[in-house]
Structures are given as C-alpha cells and as structure tokens.
Design an enzyme around this catalytic site. Structure first.
Site, PDB file in Angstrom:
ATOM      1  N   HIS A  62       0.817  -1.204   0.000  1.00  0.00           N
ATOM      2  CA  HIS A  62       0.000   0.000   0.000  1.00  0.00           C
ATOM      3  C   HIS A  62       0.860   1.267   0.000  1.00  0.00           C
ATOM      4  CE1 HIS A  62      -2.242   3.092   2.456  1.00  0.00           C
ATOM      5  NE2 HIS A  62      -3.005   2.987   1.391  1.00  0.00           N
ATOM      6  N   GLU A 106       1.990   1.926  -3.387  1.00  0.00           N
ATOM      7  CA  GLU A 106       0.889   2.476  -4.186  1.00  0.00           C
ATOM      8  C   GLU A 106       0.850   4.008  -4.053  1.00  0.00           C
ATOM      9  OE1 GLU A 106      -3.070   3.922  -3.277  1.00  0.00           O
ATOM     10  OE2 GLU A 106      -3.232   1.798  -2.707  1.00  0.00           O
ATOM     11  N   HIS A 107       1.018   4.499  -2.825  1.00  0.00           N
ATOM     12  CA  HIS A 107       1.082   5.959  -2.634  1.00  0.00           C
ATOM     13  C   HIS A 107       2.305   6.552  -3.337  1.00  0.00           C
ATOM     14  CE1 HIS A 107      -1.807   7.040   0.792  1.00  0.00           C
ATOM     15  NE2 HIS A 107      -2.123   5.811   0.407  1.00  0.00           N
TER      16      HIS A 107
END
Lengths: 437, 515
Positions: B119, B122-123
């Site tokens: 995650h 992803e950022h």
C-alpha cells in the site's frame, strides 16, 4: 529512445488539448410528458437492456413537523413495505421476482427514489413502483419494525464522538431551523409517529407538481411517457409544502467534542454561494483551486503533500434549498491538530488576500468542463440522477451544451472577488478529538 | 438504500470491504470503487475458454507481431509480447474511458515484518519519474477533467484514470512509464509515510468497529499472510523505507505481472495499437513465479475476540468462517454454492435471516451474511447481527446459528435457490451498465487466479448449483467448532440503563470563540 518519444508526446499534448470533446455528444435529452402533464427528462439508450428511473419529490426532513422529527425519513422507509392489496412480504417478493432494484431515500430537502430493471420487465416493475408511491399501506408491523430499526441505529451512534459533534455543530450553525435537526429524528419523536401522521405526510408531498424525473434506457420515447403516466398520473395535482425560511449558518464559533483518540477531525464552515447566484461558477472554480476534488488543490498540496499532516483534506461547496456554505474538512494526528488548522487558515487567508492566479483559473476551468461526463455519465442510473439534479436546480434542458461557455466566461476578478467575500468571514470551526482546553 | 435501516446492512458489508481495499486518496471516485461490491465477486478457474473466438488476426506491423484479439461476448483480450494482458470492455454510451492497470501483487505478497509496503508503494507511485516529475500526471488528469486514484488489497494493487477517450494514450504513456521508471527520494518518503499512518488512524485506530475487525481477521487466519491488515501494523509501517519500496517495486511491477483493463468508449483494435505503442515498450524486469503463500493449517478451535469501547452504545457480533475461494476451491462448484448460500441465508430482505429474525421474531435490527471468494488463497464467509429493542446479543447469535444449523440439517428449497440465482443473474446484467464497475469486476477476477472466460461463464455455472450443493457446503464449512466470533460491546454491560441519564456521554465541552 523511449524517453525522447515520451517527451515529444507530452509537448504535443498541449496542442491538442484545446478542442474539448463535448460531454453532451452521447446524450440527447428529451422532455417527455405523461397524459396528465407530468414532465420527465428522457435519454434513449440501448447500450444494455436496462431501464433506470430516478425521481425526487421536493420536501424532505425540512417538512417534518417540529414535534415529529424523523417523520419523512420513516415514511420513505415504509414505501417498500406493502402497497395496495399486497402486504410487505408479498409486495417485496413480487418486486424481487421481476428482477428490479428499487430504493427510496429521504434527504433534508427531498425524497428520492431509484429503480433499475431489465427493460423487458419495465411495465410490471413500473406498476409496482406506482403502487408504492400511490397506495403505501403503512401497516402496523412494518411501521413498528422500521421505526425500531431506525431507533437502534440512532442509539448505536449516540456515543460516537463524531455523531455527537455533528449534532452539536448543526445546532450551533442552524439554531432552531429544521437543518439543525437530524433527518432520522430522535427515539422520543419517532415514538409519537403513527399511521395517520404517515398518511398525512404522504398526501401532502407526493403530487404531480412536486416531482422531477429522469428516465434512461432501452425503450422508446412513447413507452417512456406511458410509464411516467402509469407511475405518477394518479397522484394529486398539487403538493402542500409548508414554507421553510432560508437560513444563514451562524459562523464565528468554535465547537469542540473531547474524546481520547489518535486523530482529530476538523471542520471549518464558511459562507456559501447559492446555485442561482450569478457568482456560482466563480465560487465553484474557487473551491476547486482551494480544496476541490483531485490531487492538486492548494490544501492537498500544503496539508498532505508537503507536510504529511493528513490523509484526507478537502473543501466542498454545499448547496441546499434553504442554505449554502463552503465546508473544509480534514483528519489529522492529534498532536498536530493546531498546526493543521493553522495551515488551512493560512491558505484561506492567502486566497482571500491575493486570490488565485490565471494559470490556476485556466486549470480549474479545464477540469470543471472536462469532468462533467466523467462524473455524471458513468451508468444509466448516474445519467438519470443527473437529469433529476438539473431539473431540481431549474436548469434548462440544453444546460449541458451551455455549461462550458458559462464556465469559460468567468473572469479572474470575479473569482477573486468571491474569495474576498467568503473568506474574510470568521468560520465556524468544529474539532473532535483529544482537545485540551 | 431501501430504508435507512436496510442501508445499515450495506454499510456493514462496506465496513468489511473497506478493510480489504484501501485507496490512495479519499474522495468520490476512490470511495465509489472501494464501495462497489462486485456482483460476481469473482469466479472459478475450472471453465474452459472454448467459446472464445478469434476476432483479430496476427499480422506483421512495424516490426511487431500483432497479438490476436480473443473475443468472448463483449470482452476482448490479448497479450502483448512482454506478457502484459490487456482486456477491453467497449461501451459507447458516453465519451468516457476507464484505464486501469492491475498488478498481481498485494499485501499478501509482502515480505514478513514489512507489512504495509504494498500500500505504501501504491502511494509512492504518484511521486514521479524523470520524464514525468511529481505532480505532472495528476495535474494533467485534473486539467482534462479526469479522475485518478489507486487502491490496494490482499492480492492486487490497481491504478486507474477515468478520462475522455482522446486522452487514453496520454494515460497509457504515463502508466507505462511509472511501471519501470519510478524515482523515489528520502524527501518524498518521509511525509508520505506520515500520510499512510494518518490513513491508518482515520480508517482503523479512530474506529472501534474497524479495530475489532482487524484483530478478528488476524485471529481467523493463523498462518496465511491474509492475517495482516492491508494497511500494515503501525510499528512496521513506521519502519518502511525507500529500499523496501524499491524492492517490492522491482519484484512485482513488471508487465508480465500486470493486467490492463480499458473500459468505455473505445474499440479493441484501437486499444491494441495504443497498448503496443505504450505498455508494449516496457521491458520485463522479473520472472514471475507461481503465487504460493503459507497456507492455513487444519483448525480445531473456535476463537472469540471482544472489544469494549466507550463509543459503542449497542452491542453487535460478527462471525468469520474460513472457506474456499473461487481460486482455491478443490471441489468444482463449491465457491458458487457458497456465494448462493450467502445470498439465501442473509443476502437481503428476502433472505432467511432477515425474514425470520428481523420480520418474524423481531429480535434483530440488522442481520446478514456474505461470501467473499475473490482471493488467491482462502475466502471468508461472514455473518453479523445487531439486536433490536430488548433482545440479548447471545440470543440473537444463537438464533443466527440455529438458521445455519437448519440449512445443514434440511438444506434449502429449490424456490429459494432459484430466487437467489435470479437475483445474481440480474446483477450480472446490471453490471454491464457501468464500464468502470465492470473494469473493477474483471480486474479483481484476473488478479486472483481467474480468466476472462471464468467471469463470463459465471451465470452458467450458477445454473448448475443444486439445493444439495448448498446443503453440502453449509455442512462442510459452517458446522460449529471453528472460526472466529467477534463482539463489539459497550464499556460496561450494566451501564446501559444508568448512562442514559448522564447526558454528555463522551465529554462534550463548551463553545468558545474561535481564536
């Protein structure tokens, strides 16, 4: 090699950015009319064999009598609990057998409904919807059940700091106006509501002159008009709405709710601009630059990208029938709450004093024009909802074509004048978290 | 929302889902995707692609071999020479296209001790490349009026733009570029790590129901990496660094591990030309081995977790059971049967739980069940209940368990099965109505072990489920003895009556002027 090609196309882009595709290309909106003169906006669309109908009756929770808060919400929750000669279970089974999705929802300003059905079953599903709107039964069993469900929902949230805060803040902002009351009412007010109240509310609000309708799908214009007639023509001609006064939110105060948790929620409320105001588009563009959707706003850049203070920070223009506001909201780690609030207030002050610049305005116009199709035409239901929204705002049927020119006509001076007007006012602030005195 | 209350049910499911799918940015679009309950929720791997036909032809063009386009219904797919799979879902209603790129890598693929890196990456994928520095991509999308976001789950990470079709190529160029050219510096890592920790606070640490769900899941999965929350455990998130991000990027972000889904106002041959020009130029950076993760052992216990919190005023319970997913079901048709069981037992106002416990006996305000079978490894069967009025939580839980026992003993009727099946078939047709929703459906399926044909054949496979199959999966997977029960409770049981008299429950403070 690869990189050079990529760069070249990046440059090229600025050339072919200029002519925008019109979002209206794919949708031809027609004004149709039932035998008794109920108007609806219709888009014939054969993409999938589905029919979507959306509608909204003016008059949501603002029409609740002061001592019967939650009446309109409860009434809309009972529309699919039996109608005509069919009791709740029988009515729902029949609808289910037709493969239709139907829902009703009460808002502050309206009661809305949405139906989606396979086009081949459109007639039969429309008959069920007609029954629900014209002859809801409001039987005692579903009344007790749905009322209890709403009460459990209210009680389940009564110790949630955000819920407590929102209630408290609503009273701060709207005082004795209906907007200060929760849509769902209170356990006490709900207990006073009986069948007669529901029937009275139903006959006051559900009328032919009080409904906006959007219909999209794989049927002809004539079929659509006949369906509208079947659903709405038997309703009374005129609604009886109680007058509701406009209200300006009471700004300038700080409301806090203390609770020991790791993140502090912050809301700031500024004055808004009415949808019919000549400055509406200027305010819309201004809001986009300050904290509108997307990843490029000033607030997003300052609060999240540069400082890592929050995951979410945004501003929104809120337009309701009787009040308008501009709301900024974020959630930030508790020890940084003051820094986040100051960062936001600094950005607001900057935009009030110095305004936005020409490139920002161009970027905002470009977004706002291009976003229309992306935001409003994702499915037949989304298009039908858009058609209802346009009518609720009294916009013309060719609005989508005219919109681009109206946005392009907004000048930098107009936007900056609005910025000065809205943001030199002390906002109402709400903070929820581990707040120290 | 049927009524306020039926909305609760959807909300409960949304809450479940919310822990599974995290978006890069809060906001309309992200929420819309995260909240979309894909109709099919995935499909099995057993069906053959026999119905697929050749719609395109292999040709030599500009030195590249044109990949053949396979057509199955309204779904067109082809694979580029570098291994990137492309799926085109044409829909010409509006001049809009959804461009999605899905990586077969999610939180379950993270190295031990580094939870949250999928995650976090992803950022960080929004932090720019040499050709397109930080902000260029987002600014372009904004200028075009588009919508852009990304999300991470256990088995996949996806990025998307929704845009006017004439700009599709510009999106593809940038997605292709950031597939191999991401630049990360410590300057961007620091603040962004604070952002994901804020995201954790907002989604989980500020919300008792979310904290409980996180630990219930960790209790359900004993050995699978599904045990860990997608967002990561906080103390590990605080240590995530540039090397972790680049290692995950280098291992999984390669065209042979990605699926592009393009849905909307486009034609397959046109997309193929654009894809070859853009995604086709990205080199393979890694060989992708089979996705084998630690598996669940045989479980012999029933675990109970409970959370008391001052913010909770009404008690509720949730039951989690480990079941096969569409991908790992060993017995053909089990996942389809579980899906239908979830619908018959507690899928809505026509379900057994709703009719018997909300309407008939009236002891539940909210009750339901659902199957999540879109996963590489095990799926989850979920039940929940919120009592009504004076009913006791234990009585409601017992009543829900009695409904499960009734199905194990007596099965379901043909009529119930037909009604549930018909509802799913209808939902499948309705899903064709939203190109972005459809892209979500195919993307999730294709990154959890399924193929296009598996999604398309799903309605057919539902038709072969018999009442005896439903009874069999209920007996096999929902018999008492294992799984997790979680309870969300007020601080003190006896406190309920007293506390109503004290008005300012969690400490309201006064109003004072703003500074």
């Amino acid at each position: 090699m690869n990189r050079i090609r990529l760069r070249a196309s990046a440059l090229l882009l600025f050339v072919w950015l200029l002519p925008f595709g019109s979002p209206a290309r794919a949708v031809e909106i027609q004004d149709i009319m039932s035998p008794k003169g109920v108007h609806a906006w219709f888009v014939e669309d054969k993409t999938v064999p589905v029919l979507a109908i959306r509608f909204a009756f003016k008059g949501g929770a603002v029409q609740d009598p002061a001592d019967k808060a939650g009446l309109i919400n409860l009434m809309s929750g009972l529309l699919d609990e039996g109608a005509g000669t069919l009791e709740s279970q029988a009515w729902q089974e029949k609808l289910d057998s037709l493969g239709a999705d139907l829902s009703f929802a009460a808002g502050e300003d309206n009661i809305s409904g949405a139906m989606k059905v396979l086009a081949e079953n459109a007639d039969k599903a429309a008959a069920m919807l007609a029954l629900a709107l014209q002859k809801p039964r409001f039987d005692q069993e579903p009344l007790n059940r749905v009322r209890d469900q709403i009460i459990v929902g209210i009680k389940a949230a009564e110790r949630d700091p955000m819920t407590i805060a929102q209630k408290k803040f609503a009273v701060e902002l709207y005082g004795r106006h209906p907007y200060a009351r929760p849509i769902e009412g209170t356990p006490e007010s709900l207990k006073t509501i009986g069948r007669a109240d529901l029937q009275a509310a139903h006959s006051r609000l559900f009328a032919r002159d009080n409904v906006k309708i959007g219909i999209v799908g794989a049927i002809t214009k004539e079929q659509a008009a006949a369906l509208i007639g079947k659903i709405f023509d038997a309703l009374p001609a005129k609604a009886e709405l109680r007058p509701v006064p406009p209200v300006r939110p009471h700004l300038g105060g700080l409301t806090t709710v203390h609770y020991t948790m790791p993140q502090t929620a912050i809301n700031l409320v500024y004055p808004g601009v009415a949808r019919k105001d000549k400055d509406y588009y200027a305010a819309y563009l201004l809001n986009y630059v300050l904290g509108g959707s997307g990843l490029t706003s000033r607030l997003f850049t300052e609060v999240r990208e540069k400082r890592g203070l929050a995951y979410s920070v945004r501003s929104s223009l809120v337009n309701r029938d009787y009040s308008d506001s501009l709301v900024i909201s974020t959630g930030t780690r508790a020890p940084s709450a003051r820094q986040s609030l100051e960062t936001i207030r600094t950005e607001v002050k900057k935009i009030a004093e110095n305004g936005i610049n020409e490139p920002e305005l161009q970027q905002a116009k470009s977004y706002v024009i291009g976003a229309y199709a992306v935001q409003n035409m994702g499915s037949s239901g989304a298009i039908a909802a858009t058609l209802v929204g346009l009518q609720e705002w009294d916009l013309p049927i060719d609005y989508i074509q005219k919109r681009e020119a109206e946005i392009n006509a907004v000048s930098l001076d107009e936007v900056n004048a609005v910025a000065k007007k809205l943001f030199t006012v002390e906002p109402a602030i709400l903070m929820v978290g581990p707040i120290k005195d | 929302m049927l009524s306020r209350f039926k909305a609760e049910i959807l909300f409960a499911l949304f809450l479940l889902r919310r822990l599974v799918v995290l978006a890069a940015f809060a906001g309309g679009g992200a929420q819309a995707f995260a909240a979309t309950q894909p109709v099919a929720d995935g499909v099995a791997v057993t069906a053959q692609a026999g119905t697929e036909q050749q719609a395109g032809q292999s040709e030599e063009a500009a030195g590249q071999v044109l990949p053949a386009i396979a057509q199955s219904g309204n779904v067109y797919s082809f694979t580029l020479a570098n291994g990137l799979q492309v799926v085109v879902l044409p829909n010409h209603r509006a001049p809009v296209v959804t461009n999605m790129i899905w990586y077969r890598a999610g939180s379950a693929d993270e190295p031990r001790g580094h939870t949250g890196i999928a995650h976090f990456l992803e950022h960080l994928m929004f932090k720019g490349t040499r050709a397109y520095p930080a902000g260029e991509f987002s600014t372009l999308v904004a200028r075009l009026g588009g919508e852009q976001n990304a999300f991470t789950s256990y088995d996949y990470t996806a990025y998307y733009e929704i845009i006017a079709p004439q700009y599709l190529k510009n999106m593809m160029i940038r997605e292709a570029d950031r597939m191999e050219n991401l630049i990360l510096t410590d300057e961007v890592i620091g603040p962004e790590r604070q952002v994901i920790i804020e995201e954790r606070r907002m989604r989980t640490d500020n919300d008792p129901a979310a904290m409980l769900a996180e630990e219930a899941r960790a209790t359900l999965f004993l050995n699978s990496p599904y045990h860990n929350p997608v967002i990561g455990w906080k103390q590990e998130m605080e240590q995530l660094n540039r090397d972790d991000a680049l290692a995950f990027y280098g291992k999984y972000y390669t065209p042979n591990n990605a699926v592009a889904i393009i849905a909307g106002d486009v034609d397959p041959a046109g997309v193929r030309a654009l894809a070859m020009e853009t995604y086709g130029k990205v080199k393979q950076r890694a060989v992708m081995p089979e996705r084998r993760r630690p598996q669940e052992p045989v479980s012999r216990t029933r675990r109970e977790v409970a959370m008391r919190d001052g913010r909770v005023a009404e008690p509720s319970f949730q039951i989690y059971r480990l079941v096969p997913s569409y991908n790992n079901a060993k017995n053909k048709g089990e996942a389809e049967a579980l899906d239908l069981l979830g619908e018959i037992l507690g899928g809505g106002s026509q379900s057994r739980l709703y009719k018997n416990l909300v309407v008939k006996t009236g002891i539940a305000a909210s009750v339901g069940s659902a199957y999540d079978g879109t996963a590489i490894d095990d799926g989850v069967f979920y039940l929940y209940g919120l009592p009504r009025g004076g009913a006791a939580l234990a009585d409601l839980q017992a009543a829900v368990e009695a409904e499960i026992a009734a199905i194990i003993k007596n099965g379901v009727s043909m009529q119930e099965l037909e009604a549930a099946r018909k509802r799913y078939m209808k939902d499948f047709v309705f899903s064709q109505d939203s190109p972005s929703g459809l892209a979500q459906l195919y993307g999730a399926a294709l990154t959890t072990g399924m193929r296009v044909a598996d999604v398309n054949n799903w309605p057919e496979r539902l038709k072969s489920v018999k009442p005896a199959d439903i009874k069999a999966v209920a007996a096999r997977y929902l018999a008492p003895g294992t799984g997790v029960v979680s309870r969300l409770l007020p601080l003190h049981d006896a406190e309920k009556a007293d506390n109503r008299r004290q008005k300012k429950a969690p400490g309201g403070k006064g109003t004072s002027p703003a500074q």
